[in-house]
Design a protein around this motif. Structure first.
Motif, short mmCIF file in Angstrom:
data_model
loop_
_atom_site.label_atom_id
_atom_site.label_comp_id
_atom_site.label_asym_id
_atom_site.label_seq_id
_atom_site.Cartn_x
_atom_site.Cartn_y
_atom_site.Cartn_z
N VAL A 142 0.70 -1.22 0.26
CA VAL A 142 -0.47 0.15 0.14
C VAL A 142 0.97 1.13 0.05
N THR A 143 0.82 1.77 -0.68
CA THR A 143 1.82 3.13 -1.46
C THR A 143 0.52 4.58 -0.82
N SER A 144 1.53 5.26 0.10
CA SER A 144 0.93 6.44 0.32
C SER A 144 0.64 7.73 -0.68
N THR A 145 -0.40 8.33 -0.61
CA THR A 145 -0.44 9.47 -1.68
C THR A 145 0.21 10.76 -1.20
N VAL A 146 0.83 10.99 0.40
CA VAL A 146 1.16 11.47 0.64
C VAL A 146 2.41 12.12 -0.41
N ASN A 147 2.97 13.59 -0.96
CA ASN A 147 3.81 13.99 -1.92
C ASN A 147 3.92 13.44 -2.63
N SER A 148 2.52 12.41 -3.46
CA SER A 148 2.57 12.82 -4.90
C SER A 148 2.14 13.39 -5.90
N ILE A 149 2.03 13.02 -7.06
CA ILE A 149 2.64 14.19 -7.97
C ILE A 149 0.47 14.34 -7.92
N PRO A 150 0.33 15.56 -8.19
CA PRO A 150 -1.15 15.45 -8.28
C PRO A 150 -1.71 15.64 -9.77
N ALA A 151 -2.54 16.02 -9.65
CA ALA A 151 -2.98 16.14 -11.30
C ALA A 151 -2.97 17.37 -11.60
N ILE A 152 -3.12 18.90 -10.86
CA ILE A 152 -3.08 19.46 -11.49
C ILE A 152 -2.90 20.16 -9.38
N PRO A 153 -2.29 21.29 -10.48
CA PRO A 153 -1.31 22.13 -9.02
C PRO A 153 -2.25 21.95 -7.61
#
Length: 365
Positions: free
Chosen positions: A124-135
């Motif tokens: 399970v990977t965290s969404t924290v610090n992941s690249i967002p779709a838009i700013p």
């Protein structure tokens, strides 16, 4: 000499409806998305990148990103991308795909894609610090405390009558009084400020009321006449005013991660407001559109923006006015949806965009 706006609108709506109905069939029969000729074979993801930026590096149609993204079956959130990830362009089983290099090049991407890897459990990977779709910085205000509600419901809720200090400016720790349906002692409530009302341009029906949460409070007591006392626990850069409404905090449920994909709405739409009180929108602007959950809109949906064609005079035909065809002038992505309204971010624009500009799902080709 009078052009029939009704006829033009009907023609547009028929086209929009037909496009939406045929979407699934068109997708099934479509060739793979076109990889850009100058797409990099290797790209290191940087902090500040967005998924749309990365998609645009590789595809002529960035909204088709998920069709070339090699997901790792051993990861519960396979589509997440992080700064310093190394993306590589691979041809796997005859398909051109993009994957994260784990040190084994395209062979490793293929093993992850096909599931030929040893794993005792799904990671399970965290969404924290992941690249967002838009700013996130561009849409934060419209994600956190701003909502669209039913005006009829809003007008039946208790309202701020006064504050203990006898002034309008209140902050955390202050006490305010609400009149209306008695509130529940010990319950946490939000205090909301009335904003813009939205009217559908076609039906002229009121389809929503924008409200902004200005504070949160806890009910400490209810008097015999029904007046409720609240102690403010949080305030959000605005003072509480007489007339603000009080009701249970609404959950503005936004998925932590969403991905650009062609919208599958059941009709065409239009821009109904350019946010932040500016007259026209451009790349990076936030707009409101008259497509919401009722019409099938969801976060991540991409729509093409069409500007109405200019009205010109035909000098050969007695100066008769002729409306030129609508032309695609930009793209937007939905990031927050309500019943009949959504907030969207302008991904690209060739011209200034305005209220009334039309919206359709992007073509697959």
């Amino acid at each position: 000499m009078k052009i029939s706006i009704t006829a033009l609108t009907k023609a547009f709506m028929v086209t929009a409806f037909s496009s939406a109905i045929l979407m699934t069939t068109a997708y099934a029969n479509n060739p793979p998305p076109t990889i850009k000729a100058d797409a990099p074979n290797r790209y290191i993801v940087k902090k500040g990148d967005t998924l749309w930026d990365i998609s645009g590096r590789y595809l002529d149609s960035p909204w088709r990103w998920t069709e070339i993204w090699a997901t790792n079956k051993q990861i519960k959130n396979p589509n997440l991308i992080y700064p310093d990830d190394i993306l590589i362009l691979c041809v796997i089983q005859g398909k051109t795909l993009i994957g994260v290099d784990t040190g084994e090049g395209c062979a490793g991407v293929e093993r992850q894609l096909t599931g030929d890897v040893v794993a005792t459990a799904v990671a399970v990977t965290s969404t924290v610090n992941s690249i967002p779709a838009i700013p996130r910085s561009a849409i934060g205000h419209w994600l956190d405390k701003t909502l669209i509600v039913n005006p009829a419901d809003f007008n039946t809720t208790p309202y701020i009558l006064a504050s203990k200090k006898g002034n309008l400016v209140t902050a955390s720790g202050d006490k305010v009084y609400a009149k209306g349906v008695p509130l529940i002692v010990g319950q946490r409530y939000g205090v909301y400020r009335e904003g813009q009302q939205y009217v559908d341009p076609k039906s002229q029906r009121v389809i929503g009321l924008e409200v902004t949460q200005v504070a949160t409070g806890m009910v400490t007591s209810v008097a015999s006449n029904g007046v409720s006392s609240l102690e403010l626990t949080d305030s959000y850069d605005k003072e509480v005013r007489e007339g603000d409404r009080v009701f249970v905090e609404l959950n503005n449920s936004i998925p932590p991660v969403f991905y650009p994909e062609p919208a599958t709405v059941n009709r065409g739409g239009m821009i109904v407001r350019v946010m932040d009180s500016i007259s026209s929108a451009a790349k990076g602007s936030v707009v409101a559109i008259n497509l919401g959950r009722t019409q099938g809109a969801k976060p991540g949906d991409v729509l093409t923006i069409y500007k109405q064609g200019a009205l010109v005079r035909d000098t050969i035909d007695n100066d008769m006015p002729v409306r030129l065809p609508n032309e695609p002038s930009g793209m937007l992505m939905v990031f927050n949806t309500f019943s009949d309204i959504s907030y969207a971010y302008i991904l690209s624009s060739d011209l200034p965009l305005n209220v009334g500009d039309k919206l359709l799902p992007p073509p697959y080709l």
